[in-house]
Design an enzyme around this catalytic site. Structure first.
Site, PDB file in Angstrom:
ATOM      1  N   HIS A 223     -69.868  52.534 -20.368  1.00  0.00           N
ATOM      2  CA  HIS A 223     -68.533  52.387 -19.776  1.00  0.00           C
ATOM      3  C   HIS A 223     -68.059  53.698 -19.154  1.00  0.00           C
ATOM      4  CE1 HIS A 223     -64.265  51.687 -19.295  1.00  0.00           C
ATOM      5  NE2 HIS A 223     -64.090  52.829 -19.920  1.00  0.00           N
TER       6      HIS A 223
ATOM      7  N   GLU B  44     -77.179  37.501 -15.953  1.00  0.00           N
ATOM      8  CA  GLU B  44     -77.456  38.667 -16.802  1.00  0.00           C
ATOM      9  C   GLU B  44     -78.245  38.282 -18.046  1.00  0.00           C
ATOM     10  OE1 GLU B  44     -73.573  40.281 -17.867  1.00  0.00           O
ATOM     11  OE2 GLU B  44     -72.690  38.306 -17.604  1.00  0.00           O
TER      12      GLU B  44
ATOM     13  N   ASP C 134     -76.982  44.354 -18.066  1.00  0.00           N
ATOM     14  CA  ASP C 134     -77.318  43.533 -19.233  1.00  0.00           C
ATOM     15  C   ASP C 134     -78.657  42.816 -19.063  1.00  0.00           C
ATOM     16  OD1 ASP C 134     -75.235  44.188 -20.882  1.00  0.00           O
ATOM     17  OD2 ASP C 134     -73.959  42.531 -20.283  1.00  0.00           O
TER      18      ASP C 134
ATOM     19  N   CYS D 277     -74.372  43.284  -8.911  1.00  0.00           N
ATOM     20  CA  CYS D 277     -73.239  44.147  -9.243  1.00  0.00           C
ATOM     21  C   CYS D 277     -73.567  45.133 -10.357  1.00  0.00           C
ATOM     22  CB  CYS D 277     -72.014  43.310  -9.610  1.00  0.00           C
ATOM     23  SG  CYS D 277     -72.292  42.180 -10.988  1.00  0.00           S
TER      24      CYS D 277
END
Length: 570
Positions: free
Chosen positions: A189, A431, A455, A502
Site C-alpha cells: 500500500h 486477480e 494479487d 491495473c
C-alpha cells in the site's frame, strides 16, 4: 554516512531531514491519587499546551491551505474549551480520586459513544474530533512526544515501520518530500500511494528506523533503492545533480502529455491512471492520462469512524467523473480485507486475510454497505463515463449476484425519478487464477476485464507479496503469469470485449513490450508512470512485440524472459 538498501518504490530523489513516525500507545491505567489539586493542575497544564498547539496549527493551516481546511482545528479548540467535557473530568478526579489521564479517557469515551449513536451526520462526525482532541491532551498527560503527519510544517523525509492508509491520507506533499519504510514491496500500500502522491520512496529497508534518528539528514534515492543517512556535502551535491538530470528527463516526457499513445505501426493503446481520491485526478490530467483505469474507493471508507454516507460517496464519484470530462472512469467497488482494514467494521481476525472475507465476498454478505455504494455510483453515472468493476470475483455466480444487486438499485432509483445512465459498463478484476482460466465463460457476460496483477501473481505463485522472505517468488515475468494474461486477453477479444491491466505490472518498463505483444488494450498505472510509458510505447512496433511475446511464452523462467526483453532494449 550510512547507505541503507531497499526497494525502489517511487521514482525520484528527495533530500531533507528525517521525521520519525511511530504511533504511540494510548493505553491508560487507573491510579488512585492523594493530591487532587496537583492532578487538576496537571490537567490544566496539558489543556493549555494543547490549546497553544491547536492555535498555531489553525493559523498555519489558514495561511497555507485556506479557511475551509482550518475549520477542523477551530472545532478542536471549541471541544478543548467546552465545560461540558472539562468539568466532568475535573469532577471525576476530585470525587473518585483518580489520575487525570484516566478521568479524561473515561469521560471522553462516553461522549464519543454518544456522538456515534446520534442520527445527525454532523454530530456523528464530532466523535472523530473528540477522539483527536483527547489524544492530543493525553500526549501531554502521558509525556508522549508525537506529531501527526498532518502537522508537519517543514520539509522532511518520513521514516516509518510502514505507512497505514490513514498515515498516507494525512501526508502533505508540500512538506513531505519522500519516505522510507522498514517493510513493504513495490506492490505494498505505501509504495502504491507514494507513486500516487508523486513523492520518491524506498520500502523494505528492514532497519532504517534503527539506522537513523530524528533530524538526521536523509537522501531517498527512489530510482535505485538507496537511503543515505547523514551524507557528506559532496554526496549531497552529487545527488542534487542526479535529481536535476531526472527532472530534465521528466521535462522531456511532459512534451508527450497531449500526444496519443500510438506504436510505430499505428496501433493505439489507452494509458490510464490508478487513483485513490478525487484530488488525484489533477495528477492524471497533468500526466496526459486518457482515462482512470482504477478508482480505489476504499480510501473513502478509511480514516473515519463510520461508513461514509451515500451522499458523501456520490459527491466523490461525481467529482471524479466531472473532472475527467467524459473520459472513461473505472470505479472498483469496495475492496477491504487483506492489507486494508476498517476498524469500525470489527471484522474477525483471519489466519490468511488475503484469501479470506474481503472485497466482493464482504459486499455480498453486507448488502447494506454494498447497496449504499452502488446507489451512489448509479446517481453519479450521469456526470460522466462510468464503468463499474467488481473485485476478487472467483465464480460466475458472484458476478451475476453483484450485477443483480446493481440492477435492483438502478430500478429503485429510476422508480424514484432519479436519472441513471444507460451506458454503464460492468466488468471484473481478474486477480484469481481460476477466473483467468475460466475467462472464456466470463467474457460472455462481462463488458470488460481488468487484470489485477498484484494479487494474480501472489495467488498464482503461492507467495505473499508482503512477505520479504518469499519476495523472490513475486515474478511478473514468469511464463506462467504471461500465459494467464494471454488467456484472459484472447478470451475477451473473441467476444469483442476489451482488456485492461491495473496492477503495477502495467507501468513496468520490462513488462510493457510483452503486454503490448500480448494484445493488452488499456494500461492503467500510477499517474507518474504514464509519460515514461507513452515514450516507450511510441518507439515500439506491435507486430515486433507479438513475436517477442510468443518467444517469452515458450520460455522456462522469468530470468530468461527478462534477458529476452533486455536484448531488444540494448
Amino acid at each position: 554516512m550510512l547507505n541503507v538498501s531497499g526497494i525502489a518504490a517511487s521514482a525520484g530523489i528527495a533530500i531533507a531531514k528525517a521525521f520519525i513516525l511511530e504511533h504511540p500507545n494510548y493505553s491508560v491505567e487507573k491510579r488512585e491519587i492523594n493530591d487532587v489539586d496537583a492532578e487538576i493542575a496537571k490537567l490544566d497544564s496539558a489543556l493549555g499546551k494543547s490549546q497553544a498547539e491547536l492555535e498555531a496549527i489553525k493559523e498555519r493551516t489558514l495561511q497555507e491551505l485556506g479557511e475551509k481546511k482550518a475549520e477542523i482545528f477551530a472545532s478542536h479548540l471549541l471541544i478543548l474549551n467546552d465545560p461540558e467535557l472539562i468539568d466532568p473530568v475535573k469532577a471525576k478526579i476530585a470525587d473518585d480520586k483518580v489520575n487525570a489521564e484516566f478521568a479524561l479517557n473515561e469521560t471522553a469515551t462516553q461522549f464519543i459513544e454518544m456522538f456515534e449513536n446520534m442520527k445527525s451526520a454532523y454530530l456523528q462526525e464530532r466523535a472523530a474530533d473528540m477522539r483527536d482532541v483527547t489524544k492530543r491532551v493525553l500526549n501531554h498527560l502521558l509525556g508522549i512526544e508525537f506529531m501527526s503527519p498532518a502537522e508537519i510544517s517543514e520539509e522532511v523525509i518520513v521514516l516509518a515501520e510502514d505507512l497505514t492508509p490513514s498515515d498516507t491520507a494525512q501526508l502533505n506533499r508540500q512538506y513531505v518530500k519522500g519516505f522510507a519504510t522498514n517493510i513493504g514491496g513495490r506492490t505494498s500500500h505505501s509504495a502504491i500511494m507514494a507513486r500516487s502522491l508523486e513523492i520518491p520512496a524506498v520500502v523494505g529497508t528492514k532497519d532504517i528506523l534503527a539506522q537513523a534518528k530524528q533530524g538526521d539528514m536523509i537522501i531517498v534515492d527512489g530510482l535505485d533503492g538507496h537511503v543515505l543517512v547523514n551524507p557528506t556535502d559532496d554526496v549531497i551535491a552529487e545527488y542534487r545533480s542526479k535529481q536535476e538530470q531526472y527532472d530534465a528527463q521528466r521535462a522531456e516526457w511532459r512534451k508527450l502529455r497531449d500526444e496519443p499513445t500510438v506504436t510505430v505501426d499505428n496501433v493505439h493503446v489507452e494509458l490510464a491512471a490508478n487513483i485513490g481520491t478525487p484530488n488525484d485526478v489533477a495528477g492524471v490530467l497533468e500526466n496526459g492520462g486518457e482515462a482512470v483505469g482504477l478508482y480505489r474507493t476504499e480510501f473513502l471508507y478509511m480514516g473515519r469512524d463510520k461508513l461514509p454516507s451515500e451522499d458523501i460517496q456520490y459527491n466523490a464519484y461525481k467529482a471524479v467523473l466531472e473532472k475527467m470530462e467524459g473520459k472513461p472512469v473505472v470505479v472498483r467497488t469496495l475492496d477491504i480485507g487483506g492489507d486494508k482494514e476498517l476498524p469500525y467494521l470489527d471484522l474477525p481476525k483471519e489466519m490468511n486475510p488475503f484469501l479470506g472475507f474481503r472485497a466482493v465476498r464482504l459486499c455480498l454478505d453486507r448488502l447494506d454497505i454494498f447497496r449504499t455504494q452502488l446507489r451512489a455510483l448509479l446517481r453519479a453515472s450521469v456526470h460522466g463515463n462510468l464503468r463499474v468493476m467488481f473485485p476478487m470475483i472467483a465464480t460466475l455466480g458472484e458476478f451475476r449476484e453483484a450485477k443483480a444487486v446493481l440492477l435492483e438499485e438502478k430500478e429503485k432509483l429510476v422508480a424514484e425519478g432519479i436519472a441513471v445512465s444507460d451506458s454503464i459498463q460492468l466488468g471484473i478484476m481478474v486477480e484469481i487464477p481460476s477466473t483467468a482460466v475460466l475467462a472464456d465463460q466470463f467474457a460472455k457476460e462481462v463488458d470488460f476485464f481488468s487484470i489485477g496483477t498484484n494479487d494474480l501473481i501472489q495467488y498464482t505463485m503461492a507467495a505473499d507479496r508482503m512477505n520479504e522472505r518469499v519476495s523472490y517468488l513475486y515474478q511478473p515475468y514468469n511464463p506462467a503469469i504471461l500465459r494467464l494474461v494471454k488467456m484472459v486477453i484472447d478470451a475477451a477479444h473473441r467476444e469483442g470485449k476489451w482488456v485492461g491491466m491495473c496492477g503495477e505490472m502495467a507501468g513496468d518498463e520490462t513488462a510493457i513490450p510483452l503486454l503490448l505483444g500480448l494484445g493488452l488494450d488499456e494500461f492503467s498505472m500510477s499517474a507518474t508512470s504514464i509519460l515514461p510509458a507513452r515514450s516507450q510505447i511510441t518507439k515500439l512496433s506491435r507486430a515486433d512485440m507479438q513475436e517477442l511475446a510468443a518467444k517469452a511464452l515458450d520460455m522456462q523462467t522469468a530470468e530468461q524472459v527478462v534477458e529476452l526483453v533486455q536484448s531488444i532494449q540494448a
